[in-house]
Motif scaffolding. Structure first.
Motif, mmCIF file in Angstrom:
data_model
loop_
_atom_site.group_PDB
_atom_site.id
_atom_site.type_symbol
_atom_site.label_atom_id
_atom_site.label_comp_id
_atom_site.label_asym_id
_atom_site.label_seq_id
_atom_site.Cartn_x
_atom_site.Cartn_y
_atom_site.Cartn_z
ATOM 1 N N THR A 47 -63.420 -10.356 -7.167
ATOM 2 C CA THR A 47 -64.274 -11.476 -6.747
ATOM 3 C C THR A 47 -64.977 -11.128 -5.437
ATOM 4 O O THR A 47 -66.182 -11.368 -5.283
ATOM 5 C CB THR A 47 -63.436 -12.770 -6.606
ATOM 6 O OG1 THR A 47 -62.671 -12.939 -7.799
ATOM 7 C CG2 THR A 47 -64.308 -13.990 -6.397
ATOM 8 N N GLU A 74 -63.206 -12.922 -14.086
ATOM 9 C CA GLU A 74 -62.163 -13.452 -14.966
ATOM 10 C C GLU A 74 -62.457 -13.097 -16.423
ATOM 11 O O GLU A 74 -61.552 -12.908 -17.228
ATOM 12 C CB GLU A 74 -62.055 -14.975 -14.797
ATOM 13 C CG GLU A 74 -61.155 -15.440 -13.649
ATOM 14 C CD GLU A 74 -61.681 -15.175 -12.246
ATOM 15 O OE1 GLU A 74 -62.867 -14.825 -12.108
ATOM 16 O OE2 GLU A 74 -60.890 -15.309 -11.289
ATOM 17 N N ARG A 150 -62.278 -20.682 -4.181
ATOM 18 C CA ARG A 150 -61.386 -19.526 -4.116
ATOM 19 C C ARG A 150 -59.945 -19.933 -4.414
ATOM 20 O O ARG A 150 -59.492 -20.988 -3.983
ATOM 21 C CB ARG A 150 -61.484 -18.840 -2.740
ATOM 22 C CG ARG A 150 -62.857 -18.275 -2.415
ATOM 23 C CD ARG A 150 -63.400 -17.345 -3.485
ATOM 24 N NE ARG A 150 -62.586 -16.199 -3.792
ATOM 25 C CZ ARG A 150 -62.716 -14.991 -3.212
ATOM 26 N NH1 ARG A 150 -63.629 -14.798 -2.276
ATOM 27 N NH2 ARG A 150 -61.945 -13.998 -3.580
ATOM 28 N N GLY A 151 -59.286 -19.089 -5.184
ATOM 29 C CA GLY A 151 -57.916 -19.417 -5.580
ATOM 30 C C GLY A 151 -57.853 -20.429 -6.713
ATOM 31 O O GLY A 151 -56.782 -20.939 -7.048
ATOM 32 N N GLY A 152 -59.004 -20.724 -7.321
ATOM 33 C CA GLY A 152 -59.100 -21.820 -8.284
ATOM 34 C C GLY A 152 -58.389 -21.615 -9.607
ATOM 35 O O GLY A 152 -58.202 -22.581 -10.356
HETATM 36 N N1 ASP Z 1 -60.824 -14.866 -8.638
HETATM 37 C C1 ASP Z 1 -60.903 -16.058 -7.837
HETATM 38 C C2 ASP Z 1 -60.622 -15.727 -6.380
HETATM 39 O O1 ASP Z 1 -60.422 -14.573 -6.033
HETATM 40 C C3 ASP Z 1 -60.031 -17.146 -8.348
HETATM 41 C C4 ASP Z 1 -58.551 -16.867 -8.303
HETATM 42 O O2 ASP Z 1 -58.140 -15.723 -8.191
HETATM 43 O O3 ASP Z 1 -57.769 -17.812 -8.409
HETATM 44 O O4 ASP Z 1 -60.625 -16.603 -5.567
#
Ligand code: ASP
Ligand code: MG
Length: 407
Positions: A47, A74, A150-152
């Motif tokens: 990402t 993804e 992010r982190g979703g």
């Molecule tokens: N790939 C995205 C990120 O790096 C979502 C995730 O990893 O949850 O934020």
């Protein structure tokens, strides 16, 4: 037969070797009689790599196109994982967020999930397939690709588990579970078997960054049984529970969180009349700056001191705003400190125990650590201290509250 949603984060699918290992694990769970829905992140670093490329063209990313771009990370992982599963003789099918129909609002880069059509997934599960879904992404009403922040992918997994009424949602990451403190600071910190949903909310917002905070809120709303586990090594992980813990021997405090990303600002000698807090904080909010702790003193000489904390990255902007507000209000002046840390003790046990805050203050006093601000909620006490004492404070509190691992 159980329906299980599992989410694998970036490091857990960071190489072909890792993807094969995940496929092996998933195929085993399926063979044991479970229906499996797998949500994946982009391979680790992907990402960021995509965003860096886009920034080379223009640092002001056009939001819609940024989502089209980053959602590809993804998409790569779902295809590779399905190929690995098929290679092991396991039927599997991949879906993007839009193909499932994970519907979101239109806020690109921080979209919120509004509805999930689970029928397509259910059909494939019933036909004996493992279903692999791209995390982090959805689609708005007009068919535009959106991403959840992010982190979703954590939130994608929890939302799917809620929609499918899964028996468990397992978030696989590169740590064993949720710890009583950051193990890099406190070697005696240990994995919690169980943490209540409320404690988890406080711990993740306070800096124990295991799960995206929004996924925890989502899990709480739909009471999704959620477990955090290590994809690299077997173990029970940490269960996020809802009923509170009825075990007799539960520690009063579940964990100690710390956060050095804040700064504090004080406006002194503010005239004490209605509307002042609104004037000050309204101007800060206008610039989209989040305020965390707020303290206003009682008025002594018809003026008060007003102190609050903001993210450290917003310190300079907030100081400039406050200096303007200060002269407009006829206040005495503005002082600030951007080398502070917030240390918090968190635990639902606080509700039924007295003297918890006092033990915290006594412990800090014994170490000669000065407290600059205090704030409390029903299940948390937070203090602001000099950031150079963070590690000392966290370690001392971990010990004082009897959290050090018993060997
Ligand atoms: N790939 C995205 C990120 O790096 C979502 C995730 O990893 O949850 O934020
Ligand atoms: Mg993550």
């Amino acid at each position: 037969m159980s329906l299980i949603v599992e989410k694998y984060g970036g490091t857990s699918v960071g190489s072909i070797e890792r993807i094969n290992a995940v496929a092996e694990k998933v195929a085993k769970s399926h063979a044991a009689g479970n229906q499996m829905v797998i949500v994946v992140s982009a391979m680790s670093g992907e990402t960021n790599r995509l965003l860096e490329m886009a920034k080379e063209i223009n640092a002001d990313l056009p939001a819609r196109e940024a989502d089209v771009l980053v959602s590809t990370g993804e998409q790569v992982t779902i295809a590779l994982l399905c190929m690995a599963l098929i290679n092991k003789g396991q039927q599997a099918r991949s879906f993007t967020g839009g193909q499932v129909r994970i519907e979101t609002d239109t806020s690109h880069g921080r979209a919120r999930i509004q509805n999930i059509d689970s029928s397509r997934i259910k059909k494939h599960l019933d036909e004996g397939r493992v279903v692999v879904v791209a995390g982090f992404q959805g689609v708005d009403n007009d068919g535009n690709i959106t991403t959840l922040g992010r982190g979703g992918s954590d939130t994608s997994a929890v939302a799917l588990a809620a929609a499918l009424k899964a028996d468990e949602c397992r978030i696989y990451t590169d740590v064993d579970g949720v710890y009583t403190a950051d193990p890099r600071i406190v070697p005696e910190a240990h994995r919690m078997d169980e943490v209540t949903f409320e404690e988890m909310l406080e711990l993740s917002s306070l800096g124990t960054k295991v799960l995206q905070i929004r996924s925890v809120e989502f899990a709480g709303k739909y009471k999704v049984p959620l477990r955090v586990l290590n994809s690299f090594k077997d173990g029970p992980g940490t269960l996020i529970s809802y009923e509170g813990n009825k075990k007799m021997e539960r520690a009063v405090i579940a964990g100690i969180a710390h956060n050095s990303d804040e700064a504090k600002l004080t406006i002194t000698g503010v005239p004490d009349h209605p509307g002042v807090a609104h004037t000050i904080l309204g101007r800060i909010a206008e610039k989209d700056i989040n305020v965390d702790m707020i303290i206003q003193n009682i008025a002594a000489d018809e003026t008060t001191d007003f102190t609050f904390t903001v993210p450290r990255s917003d310190f300079d902007v907030a100081t400039a705003i406050l200096e303007k507000v200060s002269s407009e209000l006829g206040a005495r002046g503005v002082t600030g400190d951007n080398s502070i840390a917030k240390v918090s003790i968190v635990g639902v046990g606080m509700r039924s125990h007295t003297g918890v805050a006092d033990l915290m203050f006594a412990t800090l006093a014994e170490e000669g650590i000065n407290i600059k601000m205090i704030s409390t909620s029903e299940i948390k006490v937070s203090v602001i201290i000099d950031d150079k004492y963070t590690e000392l404070a966290v370690r001392a509190l971990h010990k004082a509250f009897d959290l050090d691992q018993k060997i």
